[in-house]
Design a protein around this motif. Structure first.
Motif, short mmCIF file in Angstrom:
data_model
loop_
_atom_site.label_atom_id
_atom_site.label_comp_id
_atom_site.label_asym_id
_atom_site.label_seq_id
_atom_site.Cartn_x
_atom_site.Cartn_y
_atom_site.Cartn_z
N TYR A 189 0.84 -0.73 -0.09
CA TYR A 189 0.24 -0.05 0.15
C TYR A 189 0.74 1.43 -0.39
CZ TYR A 189 -4.18 2.64 0.91
OH TYR A 189 -5.45 3.90 1.20
N VAL A 190 2.12 1.54 0.70
CA VAL A 190 3.27 2.51 0.69
C VAL A 190 3.68 2.31 -1.06
CG1 VAL A 190 5.48 3.23 1.53
CG2 VAL A 190 3.67 2.05 3.25
N VAL A 191 3.64 1.54 -1.46
CA VAL A 191 3.94 1.94 -2.24
C VAL A 191 3.30 1.69 -3.48
CG1 VAL A 191 5.78 0.02 -4.88
CG2 VAL A 191 6.34 -0.26 -2.19
N PHE A 192 2.19 1.38 -3.45
CA PHE A 192 1.27 2.13 -4.89
C PHE A 192 0.90 3.50 -4.20
CE2 PHE A 192 -3.04 3.34 -4.17
CZ PHE A 192 -3.44 2.85 -6.09
N ASN A 193 0.89 4.15 -2.87
CA ASN A 193 0.69 5.53 -2.62
C ASN A 193 1.78 6.69 -3.03
OD1 ASN A 193 -1.82 6.63 -1.16
ND2 ASN A 193 -1.19 4.33 -0.05
N LEU A 194 2.74 5.48 -2.96
CA LEU A 194 4.46 6.83 -3.54
C LEU A 194 4.34 6.83 -5.46
CD1 LEU A 194 7.29 5.29 -1.38
CD2 LEU A 194 5.99 7.27 -1.15
N LEU A 195 3.73 5.54 -5.64
CA LEU A 195 3.59 5.83 -7.36
C LEU A 195 2.64 6.77 -7.51
CD1 LEU A 195 4.51 1.98 -7.77
CD2 LEU A 195 5.70 3.81 -8.57
N LEU A 196 1.55 6.22 -6.48
CA LEU A 196 0.74 7.62 -7.69
C LEU A 196 0.82 9.02 -7.01
CD1 LEU A 196 -2.43 7.38 -7.80
CD2 LEU A 196 -2.96 7.91 -5.50
N LEU A 197 1.79 9.23 -6.09
CA LEU A 197 2.17 10.83 -6.40
C LEU A 197 2.89 10.74 -7.25
CD1 LEU A 197 2.37 13.55 -4.31
CD2 LEU A 197 3.83 12.39 -3.13
N GLY A 198 3.57 10.09 -7.64
CA GLY A 198 5.25 10.50 -8.03
C GLY A 198 3.90 10.44 -10.10
N TYR A 199 2.74 9.68 -9.90
CA TYR A 199 1.90 10.12 -11.56
C TYR A 199 1.65 10.75 -10.89
CZ TYR A 199 -0.80 9.08 -14.72
OH TYR A 199 -1.75 8.90 -16.35
N LEU A 200 0.97 11.82 -10.28
CA LEU A 200 0.12 12.93 -10.36
C LEU A 200 0.76 13.75 -11.19
CD1 LEU A 200 -2.05 12.22 -7.72
CD2 LEU A 200 -2.91 12.42 -9.51
N VAL A 201 2.57 14.00 -10.29
CA VAL A 201 3.32 14.92 -9.86
C VAL A 201 3.79 14.82 -11.48
CG1 VAL A 201 5.80 15.99 -9.49
CG2 VAL A 201 4.14 15.28 -8.11
N LEU A 202 3.79 13.68 -12.54
CA LEU A 202 4.27 13.71 -14.09
C LEU A 202 3.03 14.53 -14.71
CD1 LEU A 202 5.82 10.28 -14.09
CD2 LEU A 202 7.33 13.01 -13.79
N GLN A 203 1.73 14.17 -14.86
CA GLN A 203 0.56 14.10 -15.26
C GLN A 203 0.51 15.66 -15.09
OE1 GLN A 203 -1.45 12.59 -17.48
NE2 GLN A 203 -0.17 11.57 -17.32
N LYS A 204 0.95 16.66 -14.03
CA LYS A 204 0.27 17.67 -13.69
C LYS A 204 1.61 18.66 -12.36
CE LYS A 204 -1.78 22.06 -14.03
NZ LYS A 204 -1.82 22.43 -15.23
N ARG A 205 2.06 19.58 -12.98
CA ARG A 205 3.11 20.25 -12.39
C ARG A 205 2.90 21.21 -11.97
NH1 ARG A 205 6.97 17.61 -15.85
NH2 ARG A 205 8.52 16.34 -14.57
N SER A 206 2.27 21.46 -11.24
CA SER A 206 1.67 22.36 -10.03
C SER A 206 1.74 22.81 -9.08
CB SER A 206 -0.35 22.42 -10.09
OG SER A 206 -0.66 21.30 -9.62
N ARG A 207 1.58 24.31 -7.82
CA ARG A 207 1.80 24.42 -6.60
C ARG A 207 1.18 23.60 -5.87
NH1 ARG A 207 0.69 30.54 -4.03
NH2 ARG A 207 2.61 30.85 -5.10
#
Length: 498
Positions: free
Chosen positions: A322-340
């Motif tokens: 679950y930790v790995v999933f959440n870390l990967l999801l956060l990384g994916y969201l940053v790659l999709q949209k770099r914002s504040r």
């Protein structure tokens, strides 16, 4: 009208309704467990229940003397959690109600995410309960979860200060939430005090900067900045009430724990706690933490993470996958949209991770539950926001994220045999039957004053002999130490309970 009818019964709305029903059933089941089952965990009967009972006069000092190492903890440890646990117990005359403090702390963080980040309640409830230690602690008397929730609220509100516009960030609502959550966290667990100071520095710097910019733009005068001085002073007295009291009375902010400053050992009664299995004891603390969060050779999921194998004991509890999933999801969201918002989330997690990884005993994750709660909260917020703005692929939705979290939750409840999510009907009567010897009670006459002698290392059992739990006898007793000899009882009649 037909269009509205179809919209109401669309697959998306049906899925949302289903998830809401599942979340509601789980929450109701947790509430029932909290109010029905007695928490039989070690620390609960060692000091959480005794502290709560003494604070509210349920079992006062004269009815049960603490032995020395417990008395000094009562003197120096924060008692805010004990106050609320005792309040629930006192108001209901039901000892299991003390569990509700942890339960309502889970509800609090879900409501906070709904209010501040527009995260649906069903999503946060399911996502948090997929964390094994959160699920386990939610119906207990341990204070790790409430402390973690308050620190999470402090951290996330500080994060908001940095991602919101000036007017949205610098308002009294945000400042009040920051100060109240900081005060609650610091007065629930001493371990959180340094972390509270650390995050408060970030919050204060941002607030001062925002007000200074408003002054430069002519939108405010210096009084708006100067008002922070008395506010900070008064708030500090509340936030650091426990350390200040300890300095005043004992000369050590973390009394009774051993602390050393510039080679000078402060007044203390208890050594600084350290524990690590042979397999990891020589590793850097940050590496111990990494092994623990990813559950590399970790222990089974239970409240204190003890294991028969010392090399696995006190490790894990976040569910490594679950930790790995959440870390990967956060990384994916940053790659999709770099914002504040996304970059701020990564910065927040990195800063909190560095501090937490190097904190004392960071591999014992229940002491630092906030780390996983913050990670999950950031993902919930980012998915909710980016979905609303249509800035991520359509497949990345709150409903779909909740479904994935539900799968992890299902794995957790299956592996733990549902014991932490539904009532087991382990009542107070059953608990007393397990730990109180009927033969010892039969030796006591109604209204008599006796001396109970306990040489057992399980000194928490002594508390269950309090006359509060045996009203039919209404006896008094004297007990001042874990290990006593009959000679110490003076003229009182001796009752051995070991």
């Amino acid at each position: 009208m037909i269009t509205n009818y179809k919209k109401i019964f669309s697959k998306q709305n049906q899925l949302t309704l289903l998830l809401q029903i599942i979340a509601l059933i789980i929450i109701i089941s947790l509430f029932c467990k909290a109010i029905i089952d007695v928490d039989k965990s070690w620390d609960t009967w060692f000091y959480h229940i005794p502290f709560a009972a003494r604070l509210w006069g349920i079992i006062p000092e004269e009815a049960h003397f603490f032995y020395e190492k417990l008395e000094v903890r009562y003197d120096g440890f924060p008692l805010l959690a004990s106050f609320f646990q005792g309040m629930f117990w006192y108001l209901t005359n039901h000892i299991q109600a003390a569990n509700l403090f942890d339960f309502f702390s889970l509800i609090l963080v879900c409501v906070y995410l709904k209010s501040y980040f527009q995260v649906p309640l069903y999503a946060s409830a399911i996502a948090f309960l997929a964390i094994p230690l959160v699920q386990i602690h939610a119906t207990s008397c341990y204070v790790d979860l409430p402390g973690a929730v308050c620190f999470t609220i402090l951290t996330l509100t500080t994060y908001l200060l940095y991602i919101k516009s000036d007017k949205e960030a610098d308002n009294w609502r945000n400042i009040s939430i920051i100060l109240l959550s900081a005060a609650a966290a610091a007065n629930i667990k001493l371990q959180l005090v340094p972390l509270v100071v650390f995050v408060l520095c970030f919050a204060l710097i941002r607030i001062v900067w925002l007000r200074w910019q408003a002054i430069k733009k002519g939108n405010a005068d210096f009084s708006r900045l100067l008002v922070l001085i008395p506010l900070i002073f008064c708030s500090s007295l509340l936030i650091f009430a426990t350390p200040l009291k300890n300095v005043l009375f004992y000369g050590n902010p973390f009394y009774p724990i051993r602390m050393e400053i510039f080679g000078h050992v402060l007044n203390h009664k208890v050594d600084f706690y350290t524990y690590a299995g042979d397999a990891i004891k020589d590793m850097p603390q940050a590496l111990k933490w990494l092994r623990s969060i990813f559950e590399i050779n970790s222990a089974k999921w239970e409240i204190a993470q003890w294991s028969a194998d010392p090399n696995k004991s006190r490790l894990g509890g976040f569910f490594g996958a679950y930790v790995v999933f959440n870390l990967l999801l956060l990384g994916y969201l940053v790659l999709q949209k770099r914002s504040r918002e996304t970059l701020g989330a990564v910065a927040t997690l990195i800063i909190i991770s560095v501090v937490t990884a190097n904190a004392p005993q960071s591999h014992e994750l229940r002491y630092y539950l906030y780390w996983m709660i913050i990670l999950v909260s950031l993902n919930l917020f980012l998915v909710t926001r980016l979905e609303r703005l249509s800035q991520i692929p359509k497949a990345i939705k709150v409903q779909n994220l909740t479904l994935v979290c539900l799968i992890f939750l299902a794995i957790v409840v299956t592996k733990t045999n549902f014991q932490y999510i539904k009532p087991n009907f382990y009542t107070l009567d059953k608990h007393l039957q397990t730990y109180v010897a009927p033969a010892a009670l039969r030796l006591i006459q109604p209204g008599e004053t006796v001396c109970l002698v306990n040489k057992s290392w399980e000194y928490r059992k002594t508390y269950m002999y309090s006359s509060y739990f045996h009203p039919e006898l209404n006896y008094d007793y004297s007990i001042k130490s874990v290990i006593r000899t009959p000679e110490e009882c003076g003229e009182l009649r001796v009752i051995k309970i070991y």
